[in-house]
Design an enzyme around this catalytic site. Structure first.
Site, mmCIF file in Angstrom:
data_model
loop_
_atom_site.group_PDB
_atom_site.id
_atom_site.type_symbol
_atom_site.label_atom_id
_atom_site.label_comp_id
_atom_site.label_asym_id
_atom_site.label_seq_id
_atom_site.Cartn_x
_atom_site.Cartn_y
_atom_site.Cartn_z
ATOM 1 C CE1 TYR A 10 -4.309 -1.442 0.270
ATOM 2 C CE2 TYR A 10 -3.078 -3.125 1.443
ATOM 3 C CZ TYR A 10 -4.223 -2.725 0.783
ATOM 4 O OH TYR A 10 -5.269 -3.597 0.634
ATOM 5 C CB ILE A 11 3.612 2.591 1.816
ATOM 6 C CG1 ILE A 11 2.525 2.831 2.868
ATOM 7 C CG2 ILE A 11 4.593 3.762 1.778
ATOM 8 C CD1 ILE A 11 1.635 4.029 2.582
ATOM 9 C CG ASP A 30 6.227 -7.680 -2.352
ATOM 10 O OD1 ASP A 30 5.860 -6.581 -1.907
ATOM 11 O OD2 ASP A 30 5.952 -8.759 -1.784
ATOM 12 C CB VAL A 152 -0.318 8.676 2.570
ATOM 13 C CG1 VAL A 152 0.875 9.490 2.070
ATOM 14 C CG2 VAL A 152 0.067 7.208 2.686
ATOM 15 C CE LYS A 203 2.744 6.857 10.430
ATOM 16 N NZ LYS A 203 3.190 5.918 9.431
ATOM 17 C CB CYS A 257 -1.289 3.644 10.768
ATOM 18 S SG CYS A 257 -0.292 3.635 9.270
ATOM 19 C CE1 TYR A 310 -7.802 2.195 8.134
ATOM 20 C CE2 TYR A 310 -7.074 0.623 6.486
ATOM 21 C CZ TYR A 310 -6.955 1.848 7.094
ATOM 22 O OH TYR A 310 -6.007 2.736 6.663
ATOM 23 C CE LYS A 311 -9.304 6.773 5.100
ATOM 24 N NZ LYS A 311 -10.080 7.379 6.181
ATOM 25 N NE ARG A 318 -2.844 -2.469 5.170
ATOM 26 C CZ ARG A 318 -1.919 -1.528 4.979
ATOM 27 N NH1 ARG A 318 -0.643 -1.820 5.115
ATOM 28 N NH2 ARG A 318 -2.272 -0.292 4.650
#
Length: 412
Positions: A10-11, A30, A152, A203, A257, A310-311, A318
């Site tokens: 995702y980042i 990866d 982000v 952070k 996060c 989750y969003k 996640r």
């Protein structure tokens, strides 16, 4: 500039896309062979606006290549996961350490190594730096090491990677300067140069601040349900104060996060970080709270569960609290899951999910759930009842009963 990015999630993938769009040669590394093959064919695996087009173009122009192994480069960026260790809540650096070790054969004097993965305070100095020193590098002279955390929002990653201010935490001032030159390729926000340990804690505190404030809203929702007050009205009224901004309560906190990073601080000072731990406990209690009130609404039957991301408006599930809710409710109810943003062979359409259902349980604020076909719902459901844990539905027809955090007290 040639950039090698370890981790294409995702980042890592959006970061790779932006370097490629800004005329850098990019290698995306990866461990998933299927992912690497797809990326080299311009096929991406995350739902994020703008990324697919950039990667497809970069692959065609041969300025982006996905690989199972690193390559020599000017800069190496590490964007691998950092879960927490359940036994003591500390940061699990194993993926970061493996990533660092994987680039050692490709490092040359003058390279810059940046860890973007969220890590506990002091991790760069105490754990990561020794890996490169043991390999013979002098940090700050012939290898430049920094921690530059991502900050982000899913759904707006491209925009925020470009425009958000960036924390550049070097092991030495020269490390900070070299890392800032890397991000200067595309970042238009302020590049804030500091020490690695300051960047690490900054952070973690950004996400802890949000977690604590969400916990306050969730605790308010539980109090209001107990004493007979409309929590949503309380929040609306309190937020009319010019210096108050209560968050919205929900079914819990997810994501890589907010649900994890506060533990990294707590593990460093468990006798002091009491508010941080209590906030985590409060947010972790919300799935059980949701299940408790589902059981008060209907003692048995079929539940149409809407949303496991989750969003809202992302396919990112996640640490989603939805899975804990599903696990508990599955013991006593038939569960049909619908999420238009997540590909899962066990998920069904809204029509199938609501067919003969006794309750719709909304766990995510996807736009698709804010305005639904209520005629379909009335016709399909055995009992047209909605429990909206995200407080996104403002009005329903009289034939449908709506519960949210404003009126749960009616069930007591």
């Amino acid at each position: 500039m040639k950039v090698c990015i370890i981790g294409q999630g995702y980042i890592g993938l959006p970061t790779a896309a932006l370097f490629a769009r800004n005329h850098c040669e990019v290698v995306g590394v990866d461990i998933s062979e299927e992912m690497i093959n797809n990326l080299n064919n311009g096929i991406i695996h995350i739902e994020e606006p703008g990324i697919a087009e950039i990667i497809k173009t970069a692959v065609e122009k041969k300025i982006y290549v996905a690989s199972l192994t690193p390559q020599k480069a000017d800069a190496f960026i590490i964007t691998v996961p950092t879960p927490y260790i359940v036994e003591n809540y500390s940061c699990d650096l194993s993926y970061v350490m493996t990533a660092c070790e994987s680039i050692l054969p490709y490092l040359e004097k003058g390279n810059t190594v940046i860890v973007e993965s969220t890590i506990a305070p002091m991790s760069t100095d105490e754990t990561i730096k020794p890996i490169f020193e043991k390999a013979g590098f002098t940090i700050g002279k012939d290898l430049f090491l920094a921690h530059c955390p991502e900050r982000v929002l899913p759904g707006r990653i491209i925009e925020e990677l470009i425009h958000n201010d960036r924390i550049i935490g070097g092991v030495t001032p020269e490390c900070s300067k070299k890392a800032s030159e890397v991000y200067g390729q595309f970042v238009e926000g302020e590049l804030m140069l500091t020490e690695a340990k300051t960047a690490e804690l900054s952070k973690c505190m950004e996400n802890t601040f949000r977690d604590v404030n969400i916990a306050l809203a969730n605790e308010l929702a539980k109090i209001c349900a107990e004493i007979g007050v409309n929590a949503l009205d309380v929040i609306k009224m309190a937020n009319k104060h010019p210096r108050v901004n209560l968050h919205s309560p929900g079914p819990g906190v997810g994501g890589h996060c907010l649900a994890i990073d506060p533990y990294f601080i707590y593990a460093k000072a468990p006798e002091t970080a009491k508010i941080i731990k209590l906030a985590r406990d409060t947010n972790n209690s919300m799935p059980e709270f949701v299940c408790e009130y589902v059981k008060k609404i209907i003692p048995e039957g079929k539940i149409a569960l809407l949303g496991v991301s989750y969003k809202g408006n992302t396919g990112d599930d996640r640490e989603s609290p939805a899975y804990e809710i599903i696990e508990e409710l599955s013991e006593d109810y038939e569960i049909a899951i619908h999420d238009p943003h997540i590909k899962n062979p066990n998920h069904v359409s809204l029509n199938e999910a609501t067919e003969n259902a006794d309750l719709i349980l909304i766990l995510c604020d996807h736009d698709e759930f804010k305005e639904m076909d209520y005629d379909l719902i009335k016709d399909n459901m055995k009992n047209p009842i909605i429990f909206d844990t995200k407080n996104i539905i403002k009005e329903v027809p009289d034939e449908i009963k709506l519960y949210n955090y404003g009126n749960l007290y009616e069930l007591n």
